[in-house]
Design a protein around this motif. Structure first.
Motif, PDB file in Angstrom:
ATOM      1  N   PRO A  66     -15.563  16.578  -0.264  1.00  0.00           N
ATOM      2  CA  PRO A  66     -15.570  15.111  -0.388  1.00  0.00           C
ATOM      3  C   PRO A  66     -14.298  14.465   0.191  1.00  0.00           C
ATOM      4  CG  PRO A  66     -16.372  16.110  -2.410  1.00  0.00           C
ATOM      5  CD  PRO A  66     -15.886  17.242  -1.546  1.00  0.00           C
ATOM      6  N   ALA A  67     -13.141  15.094  -0.039  1.00  0.00           N
ATOM      7  CA  ALA A  67     -11.886  14.506   0.478  1.00  0.00           C
ATOM      8  C   ALA A  67     -11.881  14.510   2.002  1.00  0.00           C
ATOM      9  CB  ALA A  67     -10.686  15.276  -0.071  1.00  0.00           C
ATOM     10  N   GLU A  68     -12.372  15.583   2.583  1.00  0.00           N
ATOM     11  CA  GLU A  68     -12.422  15.668   4.052  1.00  0.00           C
ATOM     12  C   GLU A  68     -13.432  14.665   4.619  1.00  0.00           C
ATOM     13  OE1 GLU A  68     -11.306  20.432   4.067  1.00  0.00           O
ATOM     14  OE2 GLU A  68     -13.354  19.784   4.523  1.00  0.00           O
ATOM     15  N   THR A  69     -14.543  14.515   3.922  1.00  0.00           N
ATOM     16  CA  THR A  69     -15.571  13.568   4.379  1.00  0.00           C
ATOM     17  C   THR A  69     -15.039  12.145   4.333  1.00  0.00           C
ATOM     18  OG1 THR A  69     -17.241  15.074   3.557  1.00  0.00           O
ATOM     19  CG2 THR A  69     -17.969  12.831   3.973  1.00  0.00           C
ATOM     20  N   LYS A  70     -14.256  11.853   3.296  1.00  0.00           N
ATOM     21  CA  LYS A  70     -13.669  10.515   3.173  1.00  0.00           C
ATOM     22  C   LYS A  70     -12.666  10.253   4.310  1.00  0.00           C
ATOM     23  CE  LYS A  70     -11.435   7.661  -0.277  1.00  0.00           C
ATOM     24  NZ  LYS A  70     -10.557   7.673  -1.422  1.00  0.00           N
ATOM     25  N   ALA A  71     -11.861  11.252   4.594  1.00  0.00           N
ATOM     26  CA  ALA A  71     -10.883  11.097   5.691  1.00  0.00           C
ATOM     27  C   ALA A  71     -11.614  10.890   7.016  1.00  0.00           C
ATOM     28  CB  ALA A  71      -9.970  12.318   5.766  1.00  0.00           C
ATOM     29  N   ARG A  72     -12.697  11.624   7.222  1.00  0.00           N
ATOM     30  CA  ARG A  72     -13.453  11.477   8.473  1.00  0.00           C
ATOM     31  C   ARG A  72     -14.067  10.078   8.563  1.00  0.00           C
ATOM     32  NH1 ARG A  72     -16.330  14.823  12.760  1.00  0.00           N
ATOM     33  NH2 ARG A  72     -14.451  15.963  12.331  1.00  0.00           N
ATOM     34  N   ALA A  73     -14.555   9.568   7.430  1.00  0.00           N
ATOM     35  CA  ALA A  73     -15.177   8.236   7.445  1.00  0.00           C
ATOM     36  C   ALA A  73     -14.145   7.183   7.849  1.00  0.00           C
ATOM     37  CB  ALA A  73     -15.772   7.922   6.076  1.00  0.00           C
ATOM     38  N   LEU A  74     -12.924   7.320   7.332  1.00  0.00           N
ATOM     39  CA  LEU A  74     -11.873   6.359   7.705  1.00  0.00           C
ATOM     40  C   LEU A  74     -11.534   6.497   9.189  1.00  0.00           C
ATOM     41  CD1 LEU A  74      -9.795   4.202   7.075  1.00  0.00           C
ATOM     42  CD2 LEU A  74      -8.261   5.991   6.206  1.00  0.00           C
ATOM     43  N   SER A  75     -11.425   7.726   9.642  1.00  0.00           N
ATOM     44  CA  SER A  75     -11.149   7.964  11.065  1.00  0.00           C
ATOM     45  C   SER A  75     -12.265   7.357  11.924  1.00  0.00           C
ATOM     46  CB  SER A  75     -11.022   9.475  11.302  1.00  0.00           C
ATOM     47  OG  SER A  75     -11.056   9.775  12.663  1.00  0.00           O
ATOM     48  N   ASP A  76     -13.509   7.559  11.517  1.00  0.00           N
ATOM     49  CA  ASP A  76     -14.652   6.977  12.255  1.00  0.00           C
ATOM     50  C   ASP A  76     -14.523   5.455  12.334  1.00  0.00           C
ATOM     51  OD1 ASP A  76     -15.870   9.417  12.636  1.00  0.00           O
ATOM     52  OD2 ASP A  76     -17.276   9.203  10.969  1.00  0.00           O
ATOM     53  N   GLU A  77     -14.160   4.862  11.198  1.00  0.00           N
ATOM     54  CA  GLU A  77     -14.067   3.394  11.127  1.00  0.00           C
ATOM     55  C   GLU A  77     -12.959   2.887  12.064  1.00  0.00           C
ATOM     56  OE1 GLU A  77     -13.564   2.155   7.051  1.00  0.00           O
ATOM     57  OE2 GLU A  77     -12.898   0.160   7.659  1.00  0.00           O
ATOM     58  N   LEU A  78     -11.812   3.554  12.038  1.00  0.00           N
ATOM     59  CA  LEU A  78     -10.687   3.118  12.877  1.00  0.00           C
ATOM     60  C   LEU A  78     -11.008   3.306  14.362  1.00  0.00           C
ATOM     61  CD1 LEU A  78      -7.749   4.572  10.732  1.00  0.00           C
ATOM     62  CD2 LEU A  78      -8.554   2.208  10.810  1.00  0.00           C
ATOM     63  N   ILE A  79     -11.676   4.395  14.684  1.00  0.00           N
ATOM     64  CA  ILE A  79     -12.042   4.644  16.091  1.00  0.00           C
ATOM     65  C   ILE A  79     -13.080   3.612  16.541  1.00  0.00           C
ATOM     66  CG2 ILE A  79     -13.212   6.273  17.639  1.00  0.00           C
ATOM     67  CD1 ILE A  79     -11.763   8.536  16.103  1.00  0.00           C
ATOM     68  N   ALA A  80     -14.009   3.280  15.659  1.00  0.00           N
ATOM     69  CA  ALA A  80     -15.027   2.269  16.025  1.00  0.00           C
ATOM     70  C   ALA A  80     -14.360   0.931  16.324  1.00  0.00           C
ATOM     71  CB  ALA A  80     -16.050   2.128  14.895  1.00  0.00           C
ATOM     72  N   GLU A  81     -13.358   0.566  15.541  1.00  0.00           N
ATOM     73  CA  GLU A  81     -12.632  -0.689  15.797  1.00  0.00           C
ATOM     74  C   GLU A  81     -11.945  -0.655  17.159  1.00  0.00           C
ATOM     75  OE1 GLU A  81     -11.456  -1.836  11.197  1.00  0.00           O
ATOM     76  OE2 GLU A  81      -9.878  -1.201  12.573  1.00  0.00           O
ATOM     77  N   LEU A  82     -11.388   0.503  17.453  1.00  0.00           N
ATOM     78  CA  LEU A  82     -10.680   0.674  18.724  1.00  0.00           C
ATOM     79  C   LEU A  82     -11.663   0.601  19.891  1.00  0.00           C
ATOM     80  CD1 LEU A  82      -7.864   1.288  19.751  1.00  0.00           C
ATOM     81  CD2 LEU A  82      -8.234   3.698  19.177  1.00  0.00           C
ATOM     82  N   ARG A  83     -12.781   1.271  19.762  1.00  0.00           N
ATOM     83  CA  ARG A  83     -13.790   1.273  20.840  1.00  0.00           C
ATOM     84  C   ARG A  83     -14.340  -0.128  21.089  1.00  0.00           C
ATOM     85  NH1 ARG A  83     -16.601   6.117  18.887  1.00  0.00           N
ATOM     86  NH2 ARG A  83     -15.775   7.848  20.100  1.00  0.00           N
ATOM     87  N   ALA A  84     -14.506  -0.882  20.010  1.00  0.00           N
ATOM     88  CA  ALA A  84     -15.126  -2.207  20.139  1.00  0.00           C
ATOM     89  C   ALA A  84     -14.167  -3.232  20.752  1.00  0.00           C
ATOM     90  CB  ALA A  84     -15.593  -2.697  18.771  1.00  0.00           C
ATOM     91  N   ALA A  85     -12.875  -2.912  20.752  1.00  0.00           N
ATOM     92  CA  ALA A  85     -11.884  -3.898  21.210  1.00  0.00           C
ATOM     93  C   ALA A  85     -11.760  -3.904  22.732  1.00  0.00           C
ATOM     94  CB  ALA A  85     -10.523  -3.579  20.589  1.00  0.00           C
ATOM     95  N   ASP A  86     -11.619  -5.112  23.280  1.00  0.00           N
ATOM     96  CA  ASP A  86     -11.268  -5.245  24.700  1.00  0.00           C
ATOM     97  C   ASP A  86      -9.751  -5.305  24.844  1.00  0.00           C
ATOM     98  OD1 ASP A  86     -14.073  -5.921  25.690  1.00  0.00           O
ATOM     99  OD2 ASP A  86     -13.743  -7.382  24.095  1.00  0.00           O
ATOM    100  N   THR A  87      -9.130  -5.955  23.857  1.00  0.00           N
ATOM    101  CA  THR A  87      -7.669  -6.103  23.856  1.00  0.00           C
ATOM    102  C   THR A  87      -7.142  -5.600  22.523  1.00  0.00           C
ATOM    103  OG1 THR A  87      -7.851  -8.062  25.256  1.00  0.00           O
ATOM    104  CG2 THR A  87      -5.769  -7.767  24.104  1.00  0.00           C
ATOM    105  N   ILE A  88      -6.033  -4.879  22.573  1.00  0.00           N
ATOM    106  CA  ILE A  88      -5.410  -4.374  21.351  1.00  0.00           C
ATOM    107  C   ILE A  88      -3.972  -4.889  21.330  1.00  0.00           C
ATOM    108  CG2 ILE A  88      -4.751  -2.266  20.091  1.00  0.00           C
ATOM    109  CD1 ILE A  88      -7.093  -1.156  22.286  1.00  0.00           C
ATOM    110  N   VAL A  89      -3.619  -5.563  20.253  1.00  0.00           N
ATOM    111  CA  VAL A  89      -2.259  -6.091  20.111  1.00  0.00           C
ATOM    112  C   VAL A  89      -1.592  -5.303  18.986  1.00  0.00           C
ATOM    113  CG1 VAL A  89      -0.848  -8.138  19.673  1.00  0.00           C
ATOM    114  CG2 VAL A  89      -3.074  -8.384  20.795  1.00  0.00           C
ATOM    115  N   ILE A  90      -0.451  -4.703  19.294  1.00  0.00           N
ATOM    116  CA  ILE A  90       0.217  -3.843  18.312  1.00  0.00           C
ATOM    117  C   ILE A  90       1.622  -4.379  18.031  1.00  0.00           C
ATOM    118  CG2 ILE A  90       1.033  -1.499  17.786  1.00  0.00           C
ATOM    119  CD1 ILE A  90      -1.028  -0.419  19.753  1.00  0.00           C
ATOM    120  N   GLY A  91       1.913  -4.625  16.772  1.00  0.00           N
ATOM    121  CA  GLY A  91       3.273  -4.963  16.359  1.00  0.00           C
ATOM    122  C   GLY A  91       3.956  -3.684  15.918  1.00  0.00           C
TER     123      GLY A  91
END
Ligand SMILES: Cc1cc2nc3c(=O)[nH]c(=O)nc-3n(C[C@H](O)[C@H](O)[C@H](O)COP(=O)(O)O)c2cc1C
Length: 208
Positions: A66-91
């Motif tokens: 379960p802990a590994e699955t949770k970590a993967r779900a967060l990683s999936d979510e962050l990667i999806a945000e990155l893929r969907a972005a045209d522009t990424i602004v990082i502070g």
């Protein structure tokens, strides 16, 4: 509709120079494209957990607990945000000559084999394409010139992390000497704002 992913990592809240300049960047991007969708990740306020012995396989291998699955779900979510972005602004403030650990943890979750990079005989290959990255770097000292140049482990490291996953169109905007007193701080902010305005105006003229 274009999408902008906005990452902040300063711990300094309203006193933060990088947050101020990220906000400035975002407002200029929105002025250019009022329909742009904004996705915010505040890595200081909502920490991404460090990988640990119970979660690392979820990101770097196969998730079975379960802990590994949770970590993967967060990683999936962050990667999806990155893929969907045209522009990424990082502070990205400079912390101990490099980047905040919260931002580093974000990278630990988005640099994933088979998703954002792959290995082949020819070596590693970044899998993200066609994205624009603007990185605001705030620093207490001066690293773009002078004796401390060799101590800048922030910008080369960020360039490597981003380039590794295919993010090669990266512009770094620095605000330096923030620790040298109010006048130096104000001058650094004004200089960075002018560079950001110029950068976004040039983008606009290229897009026209
Ligand atoms: C934990 C920590 C470590 C820092 N390390 C450095 C450093 O190595 N070099 C430097 O020039 N400034 C360093 N600073 C100063 C920050 O880079 C500077 O205050 C900058 O404005 C921080 O960005 P912010 O204003 O967006 O929070 C450090 C600040 C903190 C809080």
């Amino acid at each position: 509709m274009s999408q902008v992913l906005v990452l902040n990592s300063s711990l300094s809240g309203e006193a933060s120079v990088s947050r101020l300049l990220v906000a400035e960047t975002v407002s200029q991007l929105v002025a250019r494209d009022p329909a742009a969708k904004l996705v915010f990740r505040d890595l200081a306020e909502t920490e991404i957990p460090h990988l640990n012995p119970r979660t690392v396989a979820g990101v770097r291998a196969t998730a079975s607990t379960p802990a590994e699955t949770k970590a993967r779900a967060l990683s999936d979510e962050l990667i999806a945000e990155l893929r969907a972005a045209d522009t990424i602004v990082i502070g990205a403030p400079m912390y101990n000559f490099s980047i905040p650990s919260t931002l580093r943890t974000w990278f630990d979750h988005v640099l994933r084999a088979g998703e954002t990079f792959s290995y082949s005989e020819a070596g590693p290959k970044g899998l993200l394409e066609g994205k624009r990255v603007i990185v605001v770097e705030s620093r207490g000292g001066l690293y773009s010139e002078g004796p401390a140049q060799a101590l800048d482990f922030q910008e080369p490291y960020l360039r490597q992390l981003l380039g590794f996953i295919g993010l090669t169109d990266v512009t770094f905007v620095q605000a330096e000497k923030i620790g040298y007193g109010p006048d130096a701080r104000a001058a650094a902010i004004e200089g960075a704002k002018a560079r950001l305005a110029d950068l976004i105006a040039r983008d606009l003229s290229q897009a026209a």
